[in-house]
Write a protein that holds these residues in place. Structure first.
Motif, short mmCIF file in Angstrom:
data_model
loop_
_atom_site.label_atom_id
_atom_site.label_comp_id
_atom_site.label_asym_id
_atom_site.label_seq_id
_atom_site.Cartn_x
_atom_site.Cartn_y
_atom_site.Cartn_z
N SER A 33 0.65 -3.44 25.45
CA SER A 33 -0.92 -3.44 25.50
C SER A 33 -1.54 -4.82 25.89
O SER A 33 -2.46 -4.92 26.67
CB SER A 33 -1.49 -2.94 24.27
OG SER A 33 -2.85 -2.95 24.12
N HIS A 71 -3.29 -6.43 30.11
CA HIS A 71 -4.58 -7.37 30.36
C HIS A 71 -4.12 -8.44 31.21
O HIS A 71 -5.22 -9.20 32.09
CB HIS A 71 -5.08 -8.02 28.91
CG HIS A 71 -5.67 -7.20 27.85
ND1 HIS A 71 -6.72 -6.40 28.08
CD2 HIS A 71 -5.14 -6.82 26.66
CE1 HIS A 71 -6.99 -5.68 27.01
NE2 HIS A 71 -6.05 -5.90 26.32
N GLU A 128 -7.42 5.97 18.85
CA GLU A 128 -8.55 6.00 19.77
C GLU A 128 -9.79 6.84 19.57
O GLU A 128 -11.11 6.41 19.59
CB GLU A 128 -8.23 5.86 21.13
CG GLU A 128 -7.65 4.59 21.62
CD GLU A 128 -7.15 4.67 23.20
OE1 GLU A 128 -8.09 4.96 23.97
OE2 GLU A 128 -6.13 4.04 23.50
N ALA A 146 -10.65 3.45 17.15
CA ALA A 146 -9.96 2.32 17.20
C ALA A 146 -9.94 1.79 18.58
O ALA A 146 -9.98 2.61 19.68
CB ALA A 146 -8.52 2.37 16.77
N SER A 147 -9.98 0.38 18.96
CA SER A 147 -9.58 0.00 20.17
C SER A 147 -8.31 0.11 20.53
O SER A 147 -7.46 0.63 20.22
CB SER A 147 -10.00 -1.67 20.39
OG SER A 147 -8.96 -2.19 19.43
N ALA A 148 -8.29 0.12 22.08
CA ALA A 148 -6.78 0.47 22.64
C ALA A 148 -5.99 -0.47 21.96
O ALA A 148 -4.60 -0.12 21.75
CB ALA A 148 -6.95 0.25 23.99
N ASN A 177 -12.51 6.51 10.93
CA ASN A 177 -13.05 5.16 10.85
C ASN A 177 -12.47 4.45 9.55
O ASN A 177 -13.39 3.82 8.85
CB ASN A 177 -14.65 5.27 11.00
CG ASN A 177 -15.14 5.76 12.12
OD1 ASN A 177 -14.68 5.50 13.47
ND2 ASN A 177 -16.08 6.42 12.13
N GLN A 201 -9.57 2.18 8.87
CA GLN A 201 -8.49 1.51 9.53
C GLN A 201 -7.23 1.04 8.35
O GLN A 201 -6.12 1.28 8.93
CB GLN A 201 -8.73 0.12 10.31
CG GLN A 201 -9.94 0.71 11.66
CD GLN A 201 -10.31 -0.53 12.17
OE1 GLN A 201 -10.01 -1.81 11.58
NE2 GLN A 201 -11.19 -0.49 13.23
#
Length: 453
Positions: A180, A184, A276, A280-282, A337, A339
């Protein structure tokens, strides 16, 4: 070679035409044994990273190749089904020919598949890459376990198998967040080509280092007499038939398939997607999915320790399956939601999936030594058959576009159900008799009593 490995008689001619008996033979469990086992384990870690990385790179592939989520999940299931079909043959081939040159050929297939994977531009290319990867990968996990069973004392078979799964799971736990993060800095095509480049280096190491243990003249003569007048395909069918006729092997394959198949579907495809959908973010979704693989790294060796302490194979399998069903249900239907809760649940999903390793132990204890490879391949094959179903069926139930959490909850109900069916199969297992020899190590299979069917 120890008497516990009398069933493992290998071809003595290498891929270069040179006999292994002309080379120095290191003792079982010595430095050469560890070198070959480490290479085989690295192979498994590498291919597991490619497998589990699919859940991270698949959204990018889906976008760039203009695919639907149904096509992405179908491609994942095609991999698992192709893997499972090849798996049934890989164990018998290892029983007959050993690790050289089969594992080198397997590395070559995975390397080619990684490069083809990186060149994906449409659904057809993606499916072709998955099939090539599956052919090579089918020799990975069972091959590494086979190395542990032939290059080490028989009593270490189960322990070495558990360690392979532990390292593979740790690699996946580290690999998913790493993949992941790397996305980027580079494209998914460059990343997958990098996996292929590593495969080239690994292939060179396998060609020049990996070989079979030397068989004694008596074992070679016995093998020639056993195989006389029989072709490879007939022997594979015969070996598989003997294993499928064994009730313990079939039940072990079914409950292990339910356990690991669910873990595979969560860890490779649905874990990141559901997280996701929870908001949650990727990057966080990749970390949460990786926690499941971290849990499996602990659960894989732990379950055999518990089984030996309880002097039972059946009840740890039953309880493990039921608890895994509860954990997976919480993964699907737990609060959104949250985490902190997700961290615990995802780790528990992987930890309890370690129950599937008992399937290999029970199957190995239920057959003669010369059928351990075939029995292990059947168990591993069912793991991926179930995984393929749990990847494909929910994908067909989901709407096209971007499914929300409610959509996933409406499609993934099949997972807890499969786990409960697995628990019922585990209930049908027979315990070993009290007089059976206790294994010397966690999960030992090769020295246990053969269960009469």
């Amino acid at each position: 070679m120890s008497t516990g490995h009398a069933g493992y008689v290998h071809a003595t001619t290498t891929m270069f035409g040179k006999s292994d008996k002309d080379r120095p033979h290191d003792r079982l469990g010595g430095p050469e044994a560890w070198t070959i086992w480490v290479l085989a384990t690295v192979f498994v870690v590498w291919l597991f990273a490619i497998q589990t990385g699919y859940g991270i790179v698949s959204p990018d592939i889906q976008h760039d190749a203009s695919l639907s989520i149904g096509q992405v999940s179908l491609a994942a299931s095609i991999y698992t089904w192709a893997f499972a079909i090849c798996q049934f043959f890989s164990g018998s081939l290892l029983d007959r020919y050993g690790t050289r040159p089969l594992l080198a050929i397997a590395v070559a297939f995975v390397t080619a598949g990684a490069f083809l994977y990186s060149a994906t531009t449409n659904f057809g290319t993606l499916v072709a890459a998955q099939i090539v990867l599956a052919i090579g990968s089918s020799f990975g996990f069972v091959g590494a376990g086979y190395v542990g069973g032939t290059w080490f004392a028989a009593a270490k078979y189960g322990l070495m198998f558990g360690m392979v799964q532990m390292f593979a799971s740790l690699g996946s736990a580290v690999g998913q967040p790493a993949i992941s993060a790397l996305l980027h800095a580079m494209s998914w095509q460059q990343l997958l080509a990098g996996f292929g480049a590593f495969g080239v280096l690994l292939l060179v190491a396998f060609v020049f280092i990996v070989r079979n243990p030397v068989s004694t003249p008596e074992q070679v003569a016995a093998a020639k007499a056993e195989h006389a007048g029989r072709n490879v395909f007939a022997e594979i069918v015969h070996d598989l038939g003997q294993c499928f006729a064994n009730r313990q092997v079939v039940l072990s394959a079914l409950f292990a398939g339910a356990s690991f198949g669910t873990m595979l579907a969560v860890g490779v495809l649905w874990g990141p997607r559901v997280q996701e959908a929870r908001g949650a973010s990727a990057g966080l979704a990749a970390v949460l999915s990786a926690l499941a693989w971290l849990g499996l790294a602990f659960g894989a060796p732990l379950v055999n320790v518990i089984s030996n302490r309880w002097h039972s194979r059946k009840w740890p399998a039953v309880y493990g399956m039921v608890l895994q069903a509860v954990a997976v249900a919480l993964f699907i239907y737990g609060p959104a939601n949250s985490q902190g809760v997700s961290v615990v649940i995802m780790f528990a999903v992987g930890l309890l999936a370690g129950t599937h390793m008992l399937g290999f132990t029970i199957a190995g204890e239920s057959v003669p030594p010369n059928l351990i490879g075939s029995a292990s391949a059947i168990v591993n094959g069912f793991c991926f058959i179930v995984g393929g179903v749990l990847e494909a069926v929910p994908g067909r139930l989901l709407p096209s576009g971007s499914p929300n959490l409610s959509d996933y909850r409406g499609a993934l109900w099949i997972m807890p159900l499969v786990l409960l069916i697995g628990a019922v199969c585990a209930l049908g297992l027979r315990e070993r008799s009290r007089g059976a020899a206790a294994p010397d190590d966690a999960g030992t299979a090769a020295v246990a009593q053969t269960v009469a069917e």
